[in-house]
Motif scaffolding. Sequence first.
Motif, mmCIF file in Angstrom:
data_model
loop_
_atom_site.group_PDB
_atom_site.id
_atom_site.type_symbol
_atom_site.label_atom_id
_atom_site.label_comp_id
_atom_site.label_asym_id
_atom_site.label_seq_id
_atom_site.Cartn_x
_atom_site.Cartn_y
_atom_site.Cartn_z
ATOM 1 N N GLU A 458 -30.711 -28.063 27.645
ATOM 2 C CA GLU A 458 -31.533 -29.157 27.136
ATOM 3 C C GLU A 458 -32.302 -28.682 25.915
ATOM 4 O O GLU A 458 -32.619 -27.499 25.788
ATOM 5 N N SER A 460 -35.126 -30.381 22.540
ATOM 6 C CA SER A 460 -35.807 -31.514 21.900
ATOM 7 C C SER A 460 -36.037 -31.169 20.429
ATOM 8 O O SER A 460 -36.366 -30.022 20.090
ATOM 9 N N TYR A 461 -35.881 -32.177 19.570
ATOM 10 C CA TYR A 461 -36.069 -31.980 18.141
ATOM 11 C C TYR A 461 -36.901 -33.127 17.580
ATOM 12 O O TYR A 461 -36.733 -34.287 17.959
ATOM 13 N N ASP A 462 -37.790 -32.771 16.659
ATOM 14 C CA ASP A 462 -38.579 -33.773 15.953
ATOM 15 C C ASP A 462 -37.830 -34.111 14.668
ATOM 16 O O ASP A 462 -37.731 -33.288 13.755
ATOM 17 N N LYS A 467 -38.908 -38.108 18.239
ATOM 18 C CA LYS A 467 -38.463 -37.048 19.139
ATOM 19 C C LYS A 467 -37.074 -37.370 19.658
ATOM 20 O O LYS A 467 -36.849 -38.435 20.243
ATOM 21 N N ILE A 468 -36.144 -36.451 19.446
ATOM 22 C CA ILE A 468 -34.769 -36.613 19.917
ATOM 23 C C ILE A 468 -34.528 -35.596 21.028
ATOM 24 O O ILE A 468 -34.578 -34.381 20.804
ATOM 25 N N ASN A 469 -34.291 -36.094 22.231
ATOM 26 C CA ASN A 469 -34.000 -35.234 23.381
ATOM 27 C C ASN A 469 -32.495 -35.196 23.613
ATOM 28 O O ASN A 469 -31.852 -36.258 23.669
ATOM 29 N N CYS A 491 -34.504 -39.286 33.329
ATOM 30 C CA CYS A 491 -34.528 -38.468 32.121
ATOM 31 C C CYS A 491 -34.593 -39.367 30.890
ATOM 32 O O CYS A 491 -34.248 -40.549 30.952
ATOM 33 N N ASP A 492 -35.017 -38.785 29.791
ATOM 34 C CA ASP A 492 -35.149 -39.549 28.546
ATOM 35 C C ASP A 492 -34.385 -38.848 27.431
ATOM 36 O O ASP A 492 -34.960 -38.259 26.532
ATOM 37 N N TYR A 493 -33.075 -38.862 27.555
ATOM 38 C CA TYR A 493 -32.226 -38.276 26.519
ATOM 39 C C TYR A 493 -31.769 -39.370 25.553
ATOM 40 O O TYR A 493 -31.582 -40.519 25.938
ATOM 41 N N GLN A 494 -31.548 -38.956 24.303
ATOM 42 C CA GLN A 494 -30.927 -39.856 23.338
ATOM 43 C C GLN A 494 -29.440 -39.521 23.145
ATOM 44 O O GLN A 494 -28.650 -40.400 22.817
#
Length: 580
Positions: A458, A460-462, A467-469, A491-494
């Motif tokens: 996993e 995360s990127y700004d 925020k992109i998970n 979960c909160d994925y993109q």
Amino acid sequence: MENVNITIDGQQISAPAGSTILEAAHQAGIRIPTLCYLKGINEIGACRMCICEVEGARNLVAACVYPINEGMVVHTNTPNLIASRKRTLELLISNHDMKCLECVRSGSCELQDLCQEYGVDDVDHFAGAKTYYDIDYSAPHMVRDPNKCILCRRCVAACADVQGIGVIGTNNRGFDTIVGSSFDMPLGETSCVCCGQCINVCPTGALYEKDYTDQVIEAINDPDKYVVVQTAPSVRAGLGEEFGYPMGTDVEGKMAAALRRCGFDKVFDTDWGADLTIMEEANELIERIRNDGELPMITSCSPGWVKYCEHYFPDLLPHLSTCKSPQQMFGAMLKTYFAEKEGIDPKKIVSVSVMPCTAKKFEIGRDDESAAGVPDVDIALTTRELARLIRRCGINFCSLPDEGFDSPMGESTGAGVIFGATGGVMEAALRTAVETLTGEELANVEFKDVRGTQGIKEASYDVAGKKINVAVASGLSNARELLEKVRAGECDYQFIEIMCCPGGCVNGGGQPRVSSEVRSFTDVQGIRASALYKNDENKPIRESHKNPEMIKLYEDYLGEPGSEKAHETLHTSYVARSVN
């Protein structure tokens, strides 16, 4: 962890507490033979080849499951053990189809190797009744020959435990035991996802991919056919093993040279198709993020994973990217863009792919994979089949000079080549998506958080204030764990990348087989993947959207990513399937 001191064959050894005799012996460079054992996958002590003598123990013990303890004294090669192992082998071959000369595994069969090692020369020592079963040709990707099965159960463990599917198991009991599907159902009628992981772990010729090298040779020698080949990223990191090169050797140049000498009219690189996939997939992700589309978006380039989703998670199909896989995108462009450019009738083109994946044999027959009105890809070969083709054509692979791919569908970027490793599709997509969303060039194109052979990763990127998970899973049991969270809204994925095979395509079901000893104690996935990352590092261009051939393709033919023409040619659809 505290160590334990033991003696094996007179050698003083210190090994971690909890180790088995087999693990301790391997650490000390002592080889104990096995047939059923696969570290972490199939540790059942069933074949009895690894039996050892432990001083003070009443019986012989199976080294693969017997834990070490302080002061233990072990013997691994006494005359009694050698005789016992030989007797075990004689019993195995007493109910084995001995047609070794026509077997695809002859020369690389673990049973055959052990018989030679232990001097098993009397095949009738335990002559008597034999079981005979029909060979199962029903699956699109492989053949099952129960007459060569030794009931080691490695395939059962790979299917049930590694992939979490379990469409095969042991049926009947005693002498009539057979590995098969429930109710003796043909494999092609089950919810098998065609991953081929069972083939990779089989020690004999009981499981093997359907071979289409004859059809390729026939097409090459047909003057009315224009035969084109594409090779997937992982093939260059595995093919060398078939010709004696160390694991992880990148043989891209020799591979291209060999294919040209096989007689193909054009030799292209599927990495080009991978770059094209990123152009469409990154655009699709951006559109979903901007327009409140179905998120997380999940990658669609692994056909075993796609089939798995259709069977086991049909409610999540809207989350799949509609992009075709790189293999299919390449085939679609070959029979549309390239055919028009060269003035060739698509019906005369034979599109051949070389893949690390047996599920590609299923994928080429899917609906909605025929952009020109004919199949995008006609024949899918595995890395192993390519090695056979090269040998049959009398080519001395090791003596070949390095050569490049043909154009205009042979230039690729570093983003394309890392598709073969788990996390590679994610990283390639991020390289393009981040630059597109921010409008700025990346100072460093490497997203190392998504690299590595862990089952689930996993990060995360700004990106441009958002925020992109992201998550990455390889191996379908890991995919199930991740998808259950998505299904439950936990979960909160993109964006999610899923690869069917553990470690990604470098460990695909069509890659060169390795012995159980190598598979158990060597990081096969990591070593092969390192060749792809090194290839990426050496590329002058490392982002798909900067590939000059991609830029020209969109300017001359497709318009822009996500255009109507791109959707008609490069995107596909899915269907819910039953679970059997």
